[in-house]
Design a protein around this motif. Structure first.
Motif, mmCIF file in Angstrom:
data_model
loop_
_atom_site.group_PDB
_atom_site.id
_atom_site.type_symbol
_atom_site.label_atom_id
_atom_site.label_comp_id
_atom_site.label_asym_id
_atom_site.label_seq_id
_atom_site.Cartn_x
_atom_site.Cartn_y
_atom_site.Cartn_z
ATOM 1 N N ARG A 166 0.814 -1.221 0.000
ATOM 2 C CA ARG A 166 0.000 0.000 0.000
ATOM 3 C C ARG A 166 0.848 1.271 0.000
ATOM 4 N NH1 ARG A 166 -3.447 -2.712 4.515
ATOM 5 N NH2 ARG A 166 -5.310 -3.434 3.386
ATOM 6 N N PHE A 167 2.146 1.120 0.166
ATOM 7 C CA PHE A 167 3.000 2.282 0.407
ATOM 8 C C PHE A 167 2.965 3.295 -0.738
ATOM 9 C CE2 PHE A 167 7.129 4.475 0.203
ATOM 10 C CZ PHE A 167 7.094 5.125 1.433
ATOM 11 N N GLN A 168 3.053 2.835 -1.983
ATOM 12 C CA GLN A 168 3.120 3.765 -3.102
ATOM 13 C C GLN A 168 1.834 4.577 -3.231
ATOM 14 O OE1 GLN A 168 6.075 4.277 -4.817
ATOM 15 N NE2 GLN A 168 4.890 6.106 -5.330
ATOM 16 N N ASN A 169 0.686 3.921 -3.096
ATOM 17 C CA ASN A 169 -0.590 4.647 -3.149
ATOM 18 C C ASN A 169 -0.692 5.652 -2.006
ATOM 19 O OD1 ASN A 169 -1.475 3.314 -5.438
ATOM 20 N ND2 ASN A 169 -2.531 1.707 -4.289
ATOM 21 N N LEU A 170 -0.204 5.241 -0.845
ATOM 22 C CA LEU A 170 -0.213 6.130 0.321
ATOM 23 C C LEU A 170 0.612 7.386 0.046
ATOM 24 C CD1 LEU A 170 -0.603 6.702 3.409
ATOM 25 C CD2 LEU A 170 1.444 5.327 3.780
ATOM 26 N N ILE A 171 1.817 7.205 -0.464
ATOM 27 C CA ILE A 171 2.704 8.339 -0.749
ATOM 28 C C ILE A 171 2.115 9.230 -1.841
ATOM 29 C CG2 ILE A 171 4.910 8.928 -1.811
ATOM 30 C CD1 ILE A 171 5.109 8.354 1.151
ATOM 31 N N ASN A 172 1.580 8.636 -2.880
ATOM 32 C CA ASN A 172 0.993 9.430 -3.968
ATOM 33 C C ASN A 172 -0.141 10.310 -3.464
ATOM 34 O OD1 ASN A 172 2.747 8.200 -5.753
ATOM 35 N ND2 ASN A 172 1.256 6.701 -6.495
ATOM 36 N N TYR A 202 12.786 5.576 0.024
ATOM 37 C CA TYR A 202 12.003 6.658 -0.587
ATOM 38 C C TYR A 202 12.483 8.023 -0.103
ATOM 39 C CZ TYR A 202 8.172 9.868 -1.426
ATOM 40 O OH TYR A 202 7.437 10.970 -1.803
ATOM 41 N N LEU A 203 12.690 8.164 1.194
ATOM 42 C CA LEU A 203 13.063 9.464 1.755
ATOM 43 C C LEU A 203 14.466 9.906 1.331
ATOM 44 C CD1 LEU A 203 11.606 9.287 5.387
ATOM 45 C CD2 LEU A 203 10.686 10.477 3.403
ATOM 46 N N SER A 204 15.302 8.977 0.973
ATOM 47 C CA SER A 204 16.662 9.351 0.575
ATOM 48 C C SER A 204 16.689 10.163 -0.715
ATOM 49 C CB SER A 204 17.518 8.097 0.419
ATOM 50 O OG SER A 204 17.024 7.285 -0.642
ATOM 51 N N ASN A 205 15.644 10.024 -1.542
ATOM 52 C CA ASN A 205 15.614 10.734 -2.823
ATOM 53 C C ASN A 205 14.371 11.598 -3.018
ATOM 54 O OD1 ASN A 205 18.032 9.429 -3.903
ATOM 55 N ND2 ASN A 205 16.780 7.566 -3.977
ATOM 56 N N SER A 206 13.526 11.686 -2.023
ATOM 57 C CA SER A 206 12.257 12.394 -2.196
ATOM 58 C C SER A 206 12.425 13.906 -2.038
ATOM 59 C CB SER A 206 11.243 11.895 -1.159
ATOM 60 O OG SER A 206 10.074 12.701 -1.182
ATOM 61 N N ILE A 230 8.348 14.882 5.445
ATOM 62 C CA ILE A 230 7.880 13.546 5.816
ATOM 63 C C ILE A 230 8.826 12.996 6.873
ATOM 64 C CG2 ILE A 230 7.405 11.204 5.042
ATOM 65 C CD1 ILE A 230 6.815 12.307 2.281
ATOM 66 N N LEU A 231 8.272 12.671 8.007
ATOM 67 C CA LEU A 231 9.061 12.182 9.137
ATOM 68 C C LEU A 231 8.797 10.700 9.349
ATOM 69 C CD1 LEU A 231 10.842 12.714 11.676
ATOM 70 C CD2 LEU A 231 8.727 13.305 12.888
ATOM 71 N N HIS A 232 9.853 9.931 9.477
ATOM 72 C CA HIS A 232 9.717 8.502 9.761
ATOM 73 C C HIS A 232 10.094 8.247 11.216
ATOM 74 C CE1 HIS A 232 11.462 4.192 9.422
ATOM 75 N NE2 HIS A 232 10.206 4.160 9.827
ATOM 76 N N LEU A 233 9.148 7.731 11.994
ATOM 77 C CA LEU A 233 9.404 7.333 13.374
ATOM 78 C C LEU A 233 9.241 5.825 13.481
ATOM 79 C CD1 LEU A 233 7.388 10.082 15.327
ATOM 80 C CD2 LEU A 233 9.840 10.039 14.839
ATOM 81 N N HIS A 234 10.094 5.204 14.259
ATOM 82 C CA HIS A 234 10.042 3.755 14.415
ATOM 83 C C HIS A 234 9.864 3.405 15.882
ATOM 84 C CE1 HIS A 234 10.693 -0.436 13.364
ATOM 85 N NE2 HIS A 234 11.557 -0.544 14.367
ATOM 86 N N TYR A 235 8.710 2.799 16.206
ATOM 87 C CA TYR A 235 8.461 2.368 17.585
ATOM 88 C C TYR A 235 9.407 1.208 17.901
ATOM 89 C CZ TYR A 235 5.994 0.799 21.758
ATOM 90 O OH TYR A 235 5.679 0.433 23.037
ATOM 91 N N PRO A 236 10.264 1.365 18.908
ATOM 92 C CA PRO A 236 11.375 0.417 19.087
ATOM 93 C C PRO A 236 11.019 -0.875 19.813
ATOM 94 C CG PRO A 236 11.505 2.144 20.744
ATOM 95 C CD PRO A 236 10.333 2.493 19.868
ATOM 96 N N LYS A 237 9.743 -1.123 20.070
ATOM 97 C CA LYS A 237 9.347 -2.334 20.784
ATOM 98 C C LYS A 237 8.316 -3.101 19.961
ATOM 99 C CE LYS A 237 10.004 -0.103 25.299
ATOM 100 N NZ LYS A 237 9.353 0.275 26.577
ATOM 101 N N ILE A 238 8.014 -4.307 20.406
ATOM 102 C CA ILE A 238 6.990 -5.123 19.749
ATOM 103 C C ILE A 238 5.652 -4.820 20.424
ATOM 104 C CG2 ILE A 238 6.187 -7.463 19.280
ATOM 105 C CD1 ILE A 238 9.118 -8.325 19.200
ATOM 106 N N ASN A 239 4.764 -4.162 19.716
ATOM 107 C CA ASN A 239 3.467 -3.772 20.281
ATOM 108 C C ASN A 239 2.364 -4.677 19.750
ATOM 109 O OD1 ASN A 239 4.128 -2.365 17.751
ATOM 110 N ND2 ASN A 239 2.077 -1.518 17.921
ATOM 111 N N ASN A 240 1.325 -4.837 20.569
ATOM 112 C CA ASN A 240 0.161 -5.626 20.168
ATOM 113 C C ASN A 240 -0.997 -4.751 19.709
ATOM 114 O OD1 ASN A 240 1.305 -8.165 20.760
ATOM 115 N ND2 ASN A 240 0.873 -7.875 22.937
#
Length: 435
Positions: free
Chosen positions: A58-64, A103-107, A113-123
């Motif tokens: 779904r990523f490409q449609n999301l970004i578009n 994507y962000l390296s060349n966008s 656009i900010l990328h955050l990564h939750y560092p734990k395994i969440n349910n």
């Protein structure tokens, strides 16, 4: 017994009549808002937050889609929130995380656009959402946090609607669940497709009605009855100012999910009105019936959240009457989900006892089909690019299967109730966030 059957017929007839009227009126409201000139209000900075988990397809449609939104809004940001959970079953090079980083390296939009990564395994998704909003805890004055899902499909006029409505209050954009409906139908997943339609009709009939009742512009109405309407803060389509979300201590972090029901309950308890954003989004429905039934089970469990709060914790700022009214509405919703199936089965049994079983069955099928056909008519006439026509043969199949949905809903409600009472005393079950 015949008198009871007639009473049943009249009651069900009244229910379906009111449901049809609500579907028509609420669709008309959405249609009218598209042609009514809107005066743009104060411009708030917007932070679009989207939690992601295994969303490579779904990523490409999301970004578009959101690139177009960012181009129209110079101050807005898009926040993509991934999670360590994704690496349980996939390697990093095949993950959404890797896709975003590439994507962000060349966008050209990489600064917005900010990328955050939750560092734990969440349910549950609440952990990702709170992680993202906490990132802005000390920065920015009071932006709007606007939440969507990776599969959210927005209308063409979303920028205009947001510009002309957002005024510092909480807004909710409602969603249909038919974005992948034709795919499901073509795959022969007719019962799963029927649940997608059922949930979409519920959105128009119930959810939007609640939101609109919360905002009746008649002061005398509230002076007379002073009735708060329990509404949900659904995390796809929710628009909430940063300060308001902080006052509510973020999304309630519940072991079994249901953060939308819980946050809506807390907002209503605090006297916050959740306003109706007059446009729709669309999203995918679960691909498998098992996933849908599990989803229904946990939606039901979430309604018990209101019982985890004692009035003593709110008495300095919440009237006892408001507290009881909202709890009563939650109880009514619980009862309604439990009894909707047995009511239909009882009607058929009584019909069989008075030798009118076929008439009773036909009445339910015709009433449900009429409700669906009216929904489908307005569904197709809205000027939104993601609304697709449903083939006639598929309409007939869905119309025949719709009467089964309340029965399945009641079964999953009873299952959810047993789960709740079995686990309700565990330390982390339905435990609200306190940090």
């Amino acid at each position: 017994m015949s008198e009871l059957w007639i009473l049943y017929c009249l009651s069900l007839g009244a229910y379906y009549f009111i449901s049809i009227i609500l579907v028509i009126v609420n669709f008309k409201k959405i249609q009218l808002s598209k042609f009514t000139g809107r005066k743009e209000k104060i411009s708030f900075q917007r932070i679009y937050i989207i939690p992601l988990l295994n969303e490579k397809d779904r990523f490409q449609n999301l970004i578009n889609q959101f690139s177009k939104i960012l181009e129209k809004e110079s101050k807005s940001k898009l926040v993509l929130v991934t999670t360590e959970r994704e690496f349980i079953n996939s390697r990093r090079e095949n993950s959404t995380v890797n896709l975003i980083e590439n994507y962000l390296s060349n966008s050209p939009l990489k600064n917005r656009i900010l990328h955050l990564h939750y560092p734990k395994i969440n349910n549950v998704v609440a952990k990702q959402l709170n992680y993202a909003t906490d990132y802005f805890k000390d920065g920015l004055s009071n932006p709007y946090f606007i939440f969507y899902n990776a599969d959210s499909v927005l209308s063409e006029d979303i920028n205009t609607v947001l510009n002309s409505n957002l005024d510092g209050f909480i807004y909710q954009q409602s969603s249909l669940f038919t974005n992948n409906l034709n795919t499901l139908l073509n795959q022969g997943k007719f019962l799963t497709s029927t649940f997608a339609v059922y949930q979409s009709i519920w959105t128009i009939r119930v959810e939007i009605t609640r939101l609109r009742l919360n905002n009746i512009p008649l002061k005398w109405f509230y002076k007379i009855i002073k009735l708060p309407v329990l509404t949900h803060c659904i995390t796809h389509g929710l628009c909430i100012p940063k300060n308001e979300l902080q006052r509510l201590k973020g999304f309630p972090d519940l072991r079994e999910g249901g953060e939308d029901v819980a946050l809506g309950y807390l907002a209503c308890l605090e006297g916050k009105k959740i306003h109706f954003l007059p446009t729709l989004e669309n999203s995918d429905s679960p691909k498998h019936l098992k996933s849908y039934l599990k989803q229904m089970k946990f939606w039901f469990i979430a309604l018990f959240f209101c019982f985890r709060y004692n009035y003593k914790g709110f008495k300095n700022r919440v009237s006892f009457g408001r507290y009881q009214l909202l709890k009563s509405q939650a109880i009514f919703a619980i009862i309604r989900k439990l009894v909707s199936g047995p009511i239909l089965i009882g009607y058929l049994i009584i019909g069989a006892l008075v030798n009118k079983f076929l008439i009773s069955l036909l009445f339910i099928i015709l009433a449900q089909s009429l409700l669906f056909l009216i929904f489908a008519h307005y569904y197709q006439t809205l000027d939104l690019e993601f609304f697709r026509r449903i083939e006639l043969k598929h309409k007939l199949i869905i119309g025949l299967l719709l009467p089964l949905t309340p029965i399945f809903r009641s079964i999953m409600a009873f299952t959810g109730m047993f789960t709740y009472f079995k686990l309700k005393d565990s330390d982390d079950f339905l435990k609200p966030r306190t940090d």
